[in-house]
Design a protein around this motif. Structure first.
Motif, mmCIF file in Angstrom:
data_model
loop_
_atom_site.group_PDB
_atom_site.id
_atom_site.type_symbol
_atom_site.label_atom_id
_atom_site.label_comp_id
_atom_site.label_asym_id
_atom_site.label_seq_id
_atom_site.Cartn_x
_atom_site.Cartn_y
_atom_site.Cartn_z
ATOM 1 N N LEU A 178 -7.851 -1.337 -14.884
ATOM 2 C CA LEU A 178 -8.314 -0.105 -14.242
ATOM 3 C C LEU A 178 -7.782 0.075 -12.829
ATOM 4 O O LEU A 178 -8.030 1.108 -12.199
ATOM 5 N N LEU A 179 -7.078 -0.930 -12.312
ATOM 6 C CA LEU A 179 -6.604 -0.832 -10.923
ATOM 7 C C LEU A 179 -5.091 -0.758 -10.841
ATOM 8 O O LEU A 179 -4.384 -1.591 -11.407
ATOM 9 N N LEU A 180 -4.601 0.236 -10.113
ATOM 10 C CA LEU A 180 -3.166 0.338 -9.850
ATOM 11 C C LEU A 180 -2.834 -0.380 -8.551
ATOM 12 O O LEU A 180 -1.706 -0.799 -8.319
ATOM 13 N N TYR A 181 -3.837 -0.476 -7.677
ATOM 14 C CA TYR A 181 -3.665 -1.122 -6.375
ATOM 15 C C TYR A 181 -5.039 -1.491 -5.872
ATOM 16 O O TYR A 181 -6.010 -0.768 -6.114
ATOM 17 N N GLN A 182 -5.139 -2.618 -5.159
ATOM 18 C CA GLN A 182 -6.386 -2.906 -4.447
ATOM 19 C C GLN A 182 -6.090 -3.819 -3.281
ATOM 20 O O GLN A 182 -5.206 -4.662 -3.337
ATOM 21 N N LYS A 183 -6.815 -3.606 -2.231
ATOM 22 C CA LYS A 183 -6.756 -4.538 -1.106
ATOM 23 C C LYS A 183 -8.156 -4.694 -0.550
ATOM 24 O O LYS A 183 -8.789 -3.732 -0.125
ATOM 25 N N THR A 184 -8.626 -5.924 -0.573
ATOM 26 C CA THR A 184 -9.974 -6.195 -0.088
ATOM 27 C C THR A 184 -9.880 -6.829 1.278
ATOM 28 O O THR A 184 -9.043 -7.700 1.498
ATOM 29 N N SER A 185 -10.711 -6.359 2.195
ATOM 30 C CA SER A 185 -10.697 -6.987 3.520
ATOM 31 C C SER A 185 -12.118 -7.210 3.999
ATOM 32 O O SER A 185 -12.999 -6.402 3.743
ATOM 33 N N ARG A 186 -12.333 -8.316 4.661
ATOM 34 C CA ARG A 186 -13.646 -8.639 5.214
ATOM 35 C C ARG A 186 -13.906 -7.770 6.428
ATOM 36 O O ARG A 186 -14.967 -7.272 6.643
ATOM 37 N N ALA A 228 0.845 -1.208 0.000
ATOM 38 C CA ALA A 228 0.000 0.000 0.000
ATOM 39 C C ALA A 228 0.875 1.251 0.000
ATOM 40 O O ALA A 228 0.667 2.184 -0.790
ATOM 41 N N GLN A 229 1.878 1.269 0.872
ATOM 42 C CA GLN A 229 2.756 2.436 0.990
ATOM 43 C C GLN A 229 3.545 2.671 -0.292
ATOM 44 O O GLN A 229 3.744 3.820 -0.707
ATOM 45 N N GLN A 230 3.987 1.565 -0.924
ATOM 46 C CA GLN A 230 4.738 1.702 -2.185
ATOM 47 C C GLN A 230 3.844 2.329 -3.248
ATOM 48 O O GLN A 230 4.251 3.259 -3.946
ATOM 49 N N ALA A 231 2.596 1.845 -3.332
ATOM 50 C CA ALA A 231 1.644 2.421 -4.293
ATOM 51 C C ALA A 231 1.384 3.883 -3.938
ATOM 52 O O ALA A 231 1.320 4.755 -4.815
ATOM 53 N N GLY A 232 1.253 4.158 -2.642
ATOM 54 C CA GLY A 232 1.009 5.523 -2.188
ATOM 55 C C GLY A 232 2.143 6.461 -2.565
ATOM 56 O O GLY A 232 1.912 7.601 -2.994
ATOM 57 N N LEU A 233 3.370 5.978 -2.426
ATOM 58 C CA LEU A 233 4.543 6.794 -2.760
ATOM 59 C C LEU A 233 4.645 6.975 -4.279
ATOM 60 O O LEU A 233 4.880 8.081 -4.770
ATOM 61 N N ASP A 234 4.412 5.884 -5.016
ATOM 62 C CA ASP A 234 4.478 5.943 -6.494
ATOM 63 C C ASP A 234 3.480 6.959 -7.061
ATOM 64 O O ASP A 234 3.756 7.605 -8.063
ATOM 65 N N HIS A 235 2.299 7.062 -6.434
ATOM 66 C CA HIS A 235 1.240 7.919 -6.983
ATOM 67 C C HIS A 235 0.962 9.127 -6.097
ATOM 68 O O HIS A 235 -0.129 9.679 -6.119
ATOM 69 N N TYR A 236 1.977 9.514 -5.322
ATOM 70 C CA TYR A 236 1.791 10.587 -4.330
ATOM 71 C C TYR A 236 1.195 11.858 -4.945
ATOM 72 O O TYR A 236 0.227 12.410 -4.420
ATOM 73 N N GLU A 237 1.763 12.297 -6.066
ATOM 74 C CA GLU A 237 1.324 13.566 -6.686
ATOM 75 C C GLU A 237 -0.163 13.507 -7.035
ATOM 76 O O GLU A 237 -0.935 14.360 -6.612
ATOM 77 N N ASP A 238 -0.536 12.478 -7.776
ATOM 78 C CA ASP A 238 -1.937 12.327 -8.202
ATOM 79 C C ASP A 238 -2.878 12.225 -7.007
ATOM 80 O O ASP A 238 -3.930 12.861 -6.979
ATOM 81 N N LEU A 239 -2.496 11.415 -6.015
ATOM 82 C CA LEU A 239 -3.416 11.158 -4.897
ATOM 83 C C LEU A 239 -3.568 12.371 -3.988
ATOM 84 O O LEU A 239 -4.501 12.433 -3.194
ATOM 85 N N ASN A 240 -2.668 13.330 -4.109
ATOM 86 C CA ASN A 240 -2.817 14.554 -3.324
ATOM 87 C C ASN A 240 -3.394 15.717 -4.126
ATOM 88 O O ASN A 240 -3.478 16.841 -3.631
ATOM 89 N N ALA A 287 -8.937 0.911 -3.026
ATOM 90 C CA ALA A 287 -8.350 0.779 -4.358
ATOM 91 C C ALA A 287 -7.734 2.086 -4.842
ATOM 92 O O ALA A 287 -8.048 3.166 -4.333
ATOM 93 N N ILE A 288 -6.827 1.944 -5.797
ATOM 94 C CA ILE A 288 -6.360 3.107 -6.548
ATOM 95 C C ILE A 288 -6.706 2.836 -8.003
ATOM 96 O O ILE A 288 -6.248 1.851 -8.587
ATOM 97 N N PHE A 289 -7.589 3.655 -8.548
ATOM 98 C CA PHE A 289 -8.024 3.502 -9.939
ATOM 99 C C PHE A 289 -7.063 4.222 -10.868
ATOM 100 O O PHE A 289 -6.460 5.239 -10.499
ATOM 101 N N LYS A 290 -6.952 3.656 -12.081
ATOM 102 C CA LYS A 290 -6.179 4.298 -13.135
ATOM 103 C C LYS A 290 -7.179 4.866 -14.131
ATOM 104 O O LYS A 290 -7.817 4.123 -14.863
#
Ligand code: DGT
Ligand code: MG
Length: 365
Positions: free
Chosen positions: A233-241, A149-161, A266-269
């Motif tokens: 369409l997904l750059l990242y996803q984590k599903t949890s019950r 999650a953190q790696q995806a967050g760092l990779d897409h930091y600009e967009d996600l902010n 999720a992080i959508f592309k």
């Protein structure tokens, strides 16, 4: 002059959920100052103080006119000594030294940047700061081990902010709608969160998925997520019950707000044509939350996911303190009924055992 001030003092109901509040209000400089202190308290895990500042800010947002003197605030709820001091300073000098000091402090700014990374909570950020990491560049150079999650967050930091626009939210709604209706005919998609409240921008896009027949929502999440993934369409996803587990170092939600629905972070592309990516880019990353609820709990989930966070918190406090009811994203129940049922059972047990007299007093808080 004093008389005039007296006549234009304000009144508001005690709970934020009892007040009509507009997005654009009359006291932004006061509410901004208090909100910054709330944010700082949250970043330092001082929840009591954070909620106090959030409540004070909410009172100011609900006032029908600009505050010009603290005397107008006499008798208003949720304005503690500390908040009043901040308000007084801002009214007098246009700023408050505590707010200014915080705003420019290295720790506050580092915590903000680091927790601004998807997947990084305050505990992780605090640990990094103690290791001498204050910004993204230092983090990248530090060879710190990041989870997925953190790696995806760092990779897409600009967009996600970058704020998500209403148009982005509409495009994503169409995509999710298409996936759901082709895979699960009859299933429903509802946009929630800030966009449901009519906000024009947000930090993410929130959806509730359900099916009008109880139980038929089972399997929906897996199918939808697989389909989205297969479409690229997904750059990242984590599903949890059970999203409780996610709260610790997951995407940084306060655990008191957590529910137990099946949920996908999720992080959508989002491609050009679906959105307007930054100049020179073919796509942008957008945070999306998908939550699946059985239809029997849908109403509570919809109420719970519409926000804002403070509104939800106040609604639950009001239900508990004023109505003796318990509200969550799963259900609403009458606490006295539950207690009465419990008493009846205890009494039956006691009477049949002939040991003690029946319980009759009210339960203390
Ligand atoms: P935003 O996205 O920053 O524009 O603002 P909101 O209001 O959409 O906030 P967001 O996306 O964090 O959450 C939407 C609402 O859903 C929020 O007001 C409270 C609720 N919420 C958020 N996370 C959880 C959770 O884990 N469980 C439950 N029950 N509710 C949550
Ligand atoms: Mg949202």
């Amino acid at each position: 002059e004093e008389k005039e001030e007296e006549t234009c003092s304000f009144t508001v109901p005690n709970y934020a959920c009892q007040r009509r509040t507009q997005l654009h209000h009359h006291n932004p400089s006061l509410s901004d100052a208090l909100t910054l202190l709330a944010e700082n308290a949250e970043l330092n895990e001082d929840d009591g103080r954070a909620v106090a500042f959030r409540r004070a800010a909410a009172v100011l947002k609900a006032l029908p006119a600009e505050v010009t003197s603290v005397s107008q605030l006499k008798g208003l709820p949720c304005l503690g000594e500390h908040s009043l001091r901040v308000i007084k300073d801002v009214l007098k000098d246009g700023s408050c030294s505590e707010v200014e000091t915080t705003k420019h402090s290295q720790r506050f700014n580092a915590l903000k940047v680091l927790t601004g990374i998807f997947g990084v909570g305050v505990k992780t950020a605090d640990r990094w700061i103690r290791d001498g990491i204050f910004n993204l560049q230092q983090l990248r150079e530090s060879q710190t081990t990041l989870n997925r999650a953190q790696q995806a967050g760092l990779d897409h930091y600009e967009d996600l902010n970058q704020p998500v626009t209403r148009a982005d939210a509409d495009s994503i709604t169409e995509i999710v709608q298409e996936a759901v209706s082709s895979l699960f005919p009859g299933a429903q998609v509802t946009l929630t969160g800030g966009f449901r409240r009519g906000k024009m921008t947000g930090h993410d896009v929130d959806f509730l998925l359900t099916h009008p027949e109880e139980g038929r929502e089972e399997g929906l999440m897996d199918k939808v997520v697989s389909w989205l993934d297969s479409q690229g369409l997904l750059l990242y996803q984590k599903t949890s019950r059970n999203s409780y587990l996610e709260s610790r170092d997951g995407p940084g939600r306060p655990s008191s707000n957590m529910d137990r629905f099946e949920r996908c972070f999720a992080i959508f592309k989002l491609s050009r044509g679906q959105t307007s990516p930054p100049a020179g880019h073919q796509w942008r990353a957008v945070r999306v939350d998908l939550v699946v609820t059985p239809i029997s709990q849908f109403a509570f989930a919809l109420l719970g996911w519409t926000g804002s966070k403070l509104f939800e918190r106040e609604l639950r406090r009001w239900a508990g303190h004023e109505k003796a009811m318990s509200l969550s994203s799963h259900a609403l129940f009458d606490k006295t009924q539950v207690i009465n049922t419990l008493f009846r059972e205890i009494n039956m047990w006691n009477c049949s055992n002939h040991t003690r007299s029946p319980v009759s007093e009210a339960i203390p808080e």
